[in-house]
Design a protein around this motif. Structure first.
Motif, PDB file in Angstrom:
ATOM      1  N   PRO A   1       0.823  -1.229   0.000  1.00  0.00           N
ATOM      2  CA  PRO A   1       0.000   0.000   0.000  1.00  0.00           C
ATOM      3  C   PRO A   1       0.849   1.267   0.000  1.00  0.00           C
ATOM      4  O   PRO A   1       0.562   2.216  -0.728  1.00  0.00           O
ATOM      5  N   ALA A   2       1.921   1.267   0.809  1.00  0.00           N
ATOM      6  CA  ALA A   2       2.768   2.465   0.866  1.00  0.00           C
ATOM      7  C   ALA A   2       3.366   2.753  -0.500  1.00  0.00           C
ATOM      8  O   ALA A   2       3.388   3.904  -0.957  1.00  0.00           O
ATOM      9  N   ALA A   3       3.847   1.704  -1.172  1.00  0.00           N
ATOM     10  CA  ALA A   3       4.481   1.902  -2.482  1.00  0.00           C
ATOM     11  C   ALA A   3       3.461   2.421  -3.489  1.00  0.00           C
ATOM     12  O   ALA A   3       3.739   3.357  -4.245  1.00  0.00           O
ATOM     13  N   ILE A   4       2.262   1.820  -3.492  1.00  0.00           N
ATOM     14  CA  ILE A   4       1.251   2.241  -4.475  1.00  0.00           C
ATOM     15  C   ILE A   4       0.845   3.701  -4.226  1.00  0.00           C
ATOM     16  O   ILE A   4       0.813   4.518  -5.146  1.00  0.00           O
ATOM     17  N   PHE A   5       0.585   4.037  -2.948  1.00  0.00           N
ATOM     18  CA  PHE A   5       0.088   5.392  -2.705  1.00  0.00           C
ATOM     19  C   PHE A   5       1.192   6.434  -2.719  1.00  0.00           C
ATOM     20  O   PHE A   5       0.914   7.629  -2.838  1.00  0.00           O
ATOM     21  N   SER A   6       2.464   6.007  -2.607  1.00  0.00           N
ATOM     22  CA  SER A   6       3.529   7.001  -2.769  1.00  0.00           C
ATOM     23  C   SER A   6       3.478   7.569  -4.183  1.00  0.00           C
ATOM     24  O   SER A   6       3.678   8.760  -4.398  1.00  0.00           O
ATOM     25  N   MET A   7       3.197   6.710  -5.166  1.00  0.00           N
ATOM     26  CA  MET A   7       3.058   7.184  -6.552  1.00  0.00           C
ATOM     27  C   MET A   7       1.752   7.966  -6.712  1.00  0.00           C
ATOM     28  O   MET A   7       1.728   9.022  -7.332  1.00  0.00           O
ATOM     29  N   GLY A   8       0.667   7.407  -6.144  1.00  0.00           N
ATOM     30  CA  GLY A   8      -0.632   8.050  -6.284  1.00  0.00           C
ATOM     31  C   GLY A   8      -0.639   9.451  -5.693  1.00  0.00           C
ATOM     32  O   GLY A   8      -1.215  10.381  -6.252  1.00  0.00           O
ATOM     33  N   THR A   9       0.046   9.599  -4.552  1.00  0.00           N
ATOM     34  CA  THR A   9       0.090  10.901  -3.896  1.00  0.00           C
ATOM     35  C   THR A   9       0.858  11.908  -4.747  1.00  0.00           C
ATOM     36  O   THR A   9       0.513  13.078  -4.800  1.00  0.00           O
ATOM     37  N   TYR A  10       1.900  11.411  -5.425  1.00  0.00           N
ATOM     38  CA  TYR A  10       2.649  12.324  -6.292  1.00  0.00           C
ATOM     39  C   TYR A  10       1.746  12.842  -7.413  1.00  0.00           C
ATOM     40  O   TYR A  10       1.735  14.035  -7.733  1.00  0.00           O
ATOM     41  N   THR A  11       0.944  11.934  -7.972  1.00  0.00           N
ATOM     42  CA  THR A  11       0.015  12.347  -9.027  1.00  0.00           C
ATOM     43  C   THR A  11      -0.982  13.367  -8.480  1.00  0.00           C
ATOM     44  O   THR A  11      -1.273  14.373  -9.128  1.00  0.00           O
TER      45      THR A  11
ATOM     46  N   GLY B   1       3.377  12.330   1.081  1.00  0.00           N
ATOM     47  CA  GLY B   1       3.897  11.440   0.044  1.00  0.00           C
ATOM     48  C   GLY B   1       5.314  10.999   0.340  1.00  0.00           C
ATOM     49  O   GLY B   1       5.670   9.833   0.137  1.00  0.00           O
ATOM     50  N   ALA B   2       6.130  11.925   0.846  1.00  0.00           N
ATOM     51  CA  ALA B   2       7.519  11.581   1.153  1.00  0.00           C
ATOM     52  C   ALA B   2       7.575  10.525   2.237  1.00  0.00           C
ATOM     53  O   ALA B   2       8.369   9.578   2.164  1.00  0.00           O
ATOM     54  N   VAL B   3       6.702  10.656   3.240  1.00  0.00           N
ATOM     55  CA  VAL B   3       6.701   9.668   4.319  1.00  0.00           C
ATOM     56  C   VAL B   3       6.266   8.302   3.786  1.00  0.00           C
ATOM     57  O   VAL B   3       6.859   7.269   4.105  1.00  0.00           O
ATOM     58  N   LEU B   4       5.223   8.286   2.929  1.00  0.00           N
ATOM     59  CA  LEU B   4       4.791   7.026   2.320  1.00  0.00           C
ATOM     60  C   LEU B   4       5.930   6.374   1.551  1.00  0.00           C
ATOM     61  O   LEU B   4       6.169   5.164   1.651  1.00  0.00           O
ATOM     62  N   THR B   5       6.649   7.213   0.762  1.00  0.00           N
ATOM     63  CA  THR B   5       7.760   6.683  -0.021  1.00  0.00           C
ATOM     64  C   THR B   5       8.825   6.115   0.903  1.00  0.00           C
ATOM     65  O   THR B   5       9.394   5.053   0.647  1.00  0.00           O
ATOM     66  N   PHE B   6       9.078   6.834   1.999  1.00  0.00           N
ATOM     67  CA  PHE B   6      10.087   6.363   2.938  1.00  0.00           C
ATOM     68  C   PHE B   6       9.662   5.033   3.562  1.00  0.00           C
ATOM     69  O   PHE B   6      10.473   4.110   3.692  1.00  0.00           O
TER      70      PHE B   6
ATOM     71  N   GLN C   1      11.672   3.780  -6.237  1.00  0.00           N
ATOM     72  CA  GLN C   1      11.145   4.420  -5.019  1.00  0.00           C
ATOM     73  C   GLN C   1      12.148   5.430  -4.457  1.00  0.00           C
ATOM     74  O   GLN C   1      11.777   6.511  -4.004  1.00  0.00           O
ATOM     75  N   LEU C   2      13.423   5.053  -4.507  1.00  0.00           N
ATOM     76  CA  LEU C   2      14.464   5.953  -3.990  1.00  0.00           C
ATOM     77  C   LEU C   2      14.465   7.259  -4.775  1.00  0.00           C
ATOM     78  O   LEU C   2      14.521   8.358  -4.197  1.00  0.00           O
ATOM     79  N   ILE C   3      14.348   7.133  -6.100  1.00  0.00           N
ATOM     80  CA  ILE C   3      14.346   8.351  -6.921  1.00  0.00           C
ATOM     81  C   ILE C   3      13.082   9.170  -6.650  1.00  0.00           C
ATOM     82  O   ILE C   3      13.128  10.399  -6.599  1.00  0.00           O
ATOM     83  N   LEU C   4      11.968   8.458  -6.442  1.00  0.00           N
ATOM     84  CA  LEU C   4      10.727   9.168  -6.120  1.00  0.00           C
ATOM     85  C   LEU C   4      10.896   9.956  -4.815  1.00  0.00           C
ATOM     86  O   LEU C   4      10.438  11.096  -4.698  1.00  0.00           O
TER      87      LEU C   4
END
Lengths: 211, 227, 243
Positions: free
Chosen positions: C62-72, C100-105, C132-135
């Motif tokens: 979920p964190a990985a999916i929403f890290s991208m979704g939050t960026y959008t 989003g940064a926290v989700l990515t982390f 993910q790191l680049i995100l």
């Protein structure tokens, strides 16, 4: 008389502080608007909003009867703005700066030396601008007023760093410009020694200063 | 009415910037010296053997190119901002993205093109096998305009901050990654004799995309910065 | 089309609207998260290959999916802010970026923790972890740029432009990293790829996905309210709200 500048209900907030609210500005062709006020009152902000460099929080500006978003370029073709920073390239000489500015304004200066003499830069044409004084650099920037075809001039503190003869010279040029139907908006701390026929004074005090 | 045509204004802008740049040649030369010096550090660090050097050469040259692009990027709009030319640029009767594209082109002429010209020397120092040379030059030729365009976005965003250096690297380096991957892989592919047409076409596509969209972003960023 | 949004361009209206949503969002987020996580961590069957260590997917995926979704979502807010000059959207950029940064982390961290039993190393240059790191770098860039400006309006606009540049780049970066990974794939096998998943494992994952979505929305909602209040401090309504 045609309305050149018509700004309605301008409101500007900078860094959480209201500079002015519901300000109306109207200037006709041939008119002069002299904006005054203490430091930080928002004079520059008002001029930059009219020139289209800044967006007001509320309100809108029409120049020559058209709002900016209709045809921005047409707007900018009739407008000359000189701000605090002269826009002079310090690596280039005075003459090079004049010639490039003319290129941007789409004109060719017939006699650059004559122009240099008029604005008091004779003998300094071949020195790079960084070696000139602040007043001389400002003269380079203001030389534009002698060849630009723009009918509306917006000048922020044009007298800064100029000596007394320079100030007089500039006001003569203003008189010529407005005499030919040109319009002028300027800020300055000192009163004008020249009395234009259609002069409006606008004094900006931030509304919060009243409280 | 100011009657200057778009082309006339763009020409004047490019003429002015080239003139200014030629008066400050050190700004053009210093990043190139930086590239040469960084490139010559690698043999000292990992040993001069051609097997190690030749294998990392393409990557090293590309990473160095990215760093060199960062090095000169702050200057892209800094002087224009400080002397007021940037706000005059907004007021020119020409669409701002067109002027932004002109600025990108000038930046490429003054930093990207010299780097392409310098690349054979760097390849020589790093003992890049001859099979990779033409691909290296081709990727640099296609990649440096992308560098200039992305750099212009970052520079325009940070120009009013006065201390953009580290921030600018943080903004730009992630955006450089696809370029680095495709370019370095293309050269590596050429070394082992694999076809590189795919990567080169991809880079060309990336260049077209970047040069189409970046001027819009640069124009937006300039408007935000000048206020 | 955008006219209906305009009342919410005013700080006070959006503040009140978000205030009405917030309790519902928070309540449902806590509820679904609890159900999903307890189910996933305690009741779902262990994996026949990975044992219990696979359970980290209930947080990682979920964190990985929403890290991208939050960026959008941040990029959409940026587009609205720049095109229609709606101030709530400007504040939304500032509100969304740290979430989003926290989700990515979290995605990166759980990915690394999962990597230890799977690959025997905390960090593997796996395509998903790398992108993910680049995100994360992209998020940090947006946050750093926003905070670099003393005037928050300018900061929000600048960060918005960067977010838009980033969102054009995210697919390119993503694709390039995957391609790079297959190019250099030597011995590593991507264990993240699972052909199919047992329903008993999938259902708690779906609940966790919903829980993360609600939680992300709740955090953004709360942060946006704070941001509106902070930016409108000079207004009377904000003063009344605080007293």
């Amino acid at each position: 008389m045609t309305m050149v500048v018509n700004a309605q209900q301008l409101t500007s907030v900078r860094a959480g502080r209201t500079l002015f609210a519901d300000l109306d500005v109207q200037v006709e062709a041939g008119g002069v608007l002299h904006v005054q006020g203490p430091n930080g009152a928002g004079k520059s902000t008002l001029l930059r909003i009219i020139a289209g460099l800044l967006q007001p929080l509320q309100g809108q500006v029409e120049l020559f009867g058209e709002p900016a978003d209709v045809d921005r370029e047409q707007w900018q073709r009739r407008l000359l703005f000189i701000g605090h920073k002269p826009g002079v390239k310090s690596e280039l000489t005075a003459l090079e700066n004049l010639e490039l500015q003319a290129g941007f304004d789409g004109v060719v200066i017939d006699d650059p030396w004559q122009l240099a003499e008029t604005v008091g830069l004779l003998g300094l044409e071949d020195i790079s601008a960084q070696q000139l004084s602040a007043g001389q650099q400002r003269r380079i920037a203001l030389a534009r007023l002698w060849f630009s075809p723009a009918p509306l001039w917006i000048l922020d503190e044009p007298f800064t760093a100029l000596d007394q003869p320079g100030i007089e010279l500039l006001q003569q040029r203003f008189a010529e410009h407005t005499g030919h139907g040109g319009t002028l908006i300027l800020t300055s701390h000192q009163p004008l020694s020249w009395q234009p026929p259609q002069l409006q004074q606008l004094i900006i005090r931030s509304p919060e200063a009243h409280d | 009415m100011i009657k200057a045509s778009t082309w006339q204004v763009v020409k004047t802008l490019m003429r002015r910037d080239l003139k200014v740049a030629l008066r400050r040649r050190s700004d053009i030369i210093n990043p190139l010296l930086f590239v040469l010096m960084v490139v010559s550090l690698f043999p000292l660090a990992v040993g001069p053997g051609p097997d190690v050097l030749g294998r990392i050469a393409a990557g090293v040259i590309w990473v160095t190119a990215l760093l060199a692009a960062l090095l000169g990027s702050e200057r892209l709009f800094r002087d224009d901002y400080l002397d007021g030319s940037l706000e005059q640029m907004i007021l020119l009767p020409v669409p701002l993205p067109v002027l932004a594209l002109a600025k990108i082109a000038i930046h490429w002429l003054l930093s990207g093109l010299p780097l392409v010209i310098l690349a054979p020397l760097a390849a020589l120092l790093l003992k890049l096998p001859v099979e990779g040379w033409s691909t290296l030059l081709l990727t640099l030729l296609l990649g440096t305009p992308i560098l200039s365009a992305l750099t212009a976005i970052g520079a325009a965003l940070t120009v009013s901050l006065g201390r953009g250096g580290a921030l600018l690297s943080l903004l730009l380096l992630p955006l450089f990654i696809p370029l680095l991957i495709f370019a370095a892989a293309a050269v590596e592919g050429a070394l082992v004799g694999a076809p590189v047409v795919g990567q080169v076409v991809l880079l060309a596509g990336l260049m077209v995309l970047t040069l189409t969209l970046a001027p819009l972003a640069v124009a937006g960023a300039i408007r935000v910065s000048v206020n | 089309m955008w006219r209906w949004l305009h009342p919410y361009a005013k700080g006070e209206a959006s503040y009140r609207l978000l205030g009405r949503w917030l309790p519902w969002l928070t309540g449902s987020a806590v509820l679904t998260m609890m159900v999903g996580l307890i189910w996933g961590l305690f009741y779902a069957p262990p994996d026949y290959q990975q044992g219990d260590s696979y359970r980290i997917i209930y947080i990682h995926v979920p964190a990985a999916i929403f890290s991208m979704g939050t960026y959008t979502a941040m990029a959409i807010a940026a587009l609205i802010a720049l095109v229609w000059q709606i101030r709530t959207a400007e504040w939304a950029i500032a509100a969304i970026a740290p979430v989003g940064a926290v989700l990515t982390f979290i995605a990166l961290f759980t990915g690394a923790v999962w990597g230890k039993p799977m690959w025997g190393t905390w960090w593997e240059w796996d395509a998903r972890l790398t992108s993910q790191l680049i995100l994360l770098f992209l998020y940090l860039g947006v946050i750093a740029l926003y905070h670099a400006f003393s005037d928050s309006r300018t900061g929000a606009k600048a960060a918005g432009i960067l977010a838009l540049v980033g969102v054009v780049n995210v697919p390119i970066i993503h694709y390039s990293v995957y391609w790079w990974n297959t190019l250099h794939q030597g011995a590593t096998i991507t264990k993240f790829e699972k052909p199919s998943m047992a329903t008993s494992m999938l259902i708690p994952l779906l609940i966790c996905l919903l829980g993360f979505a609600l939680m992300t929305a709740a955090f953004i909602c709360q942060r946006l309210r704070n941001e509106i209040l902070r930016q409108e401090l000079h207004r009377d309504w904000a003063q009344q709200e605080l007293n």
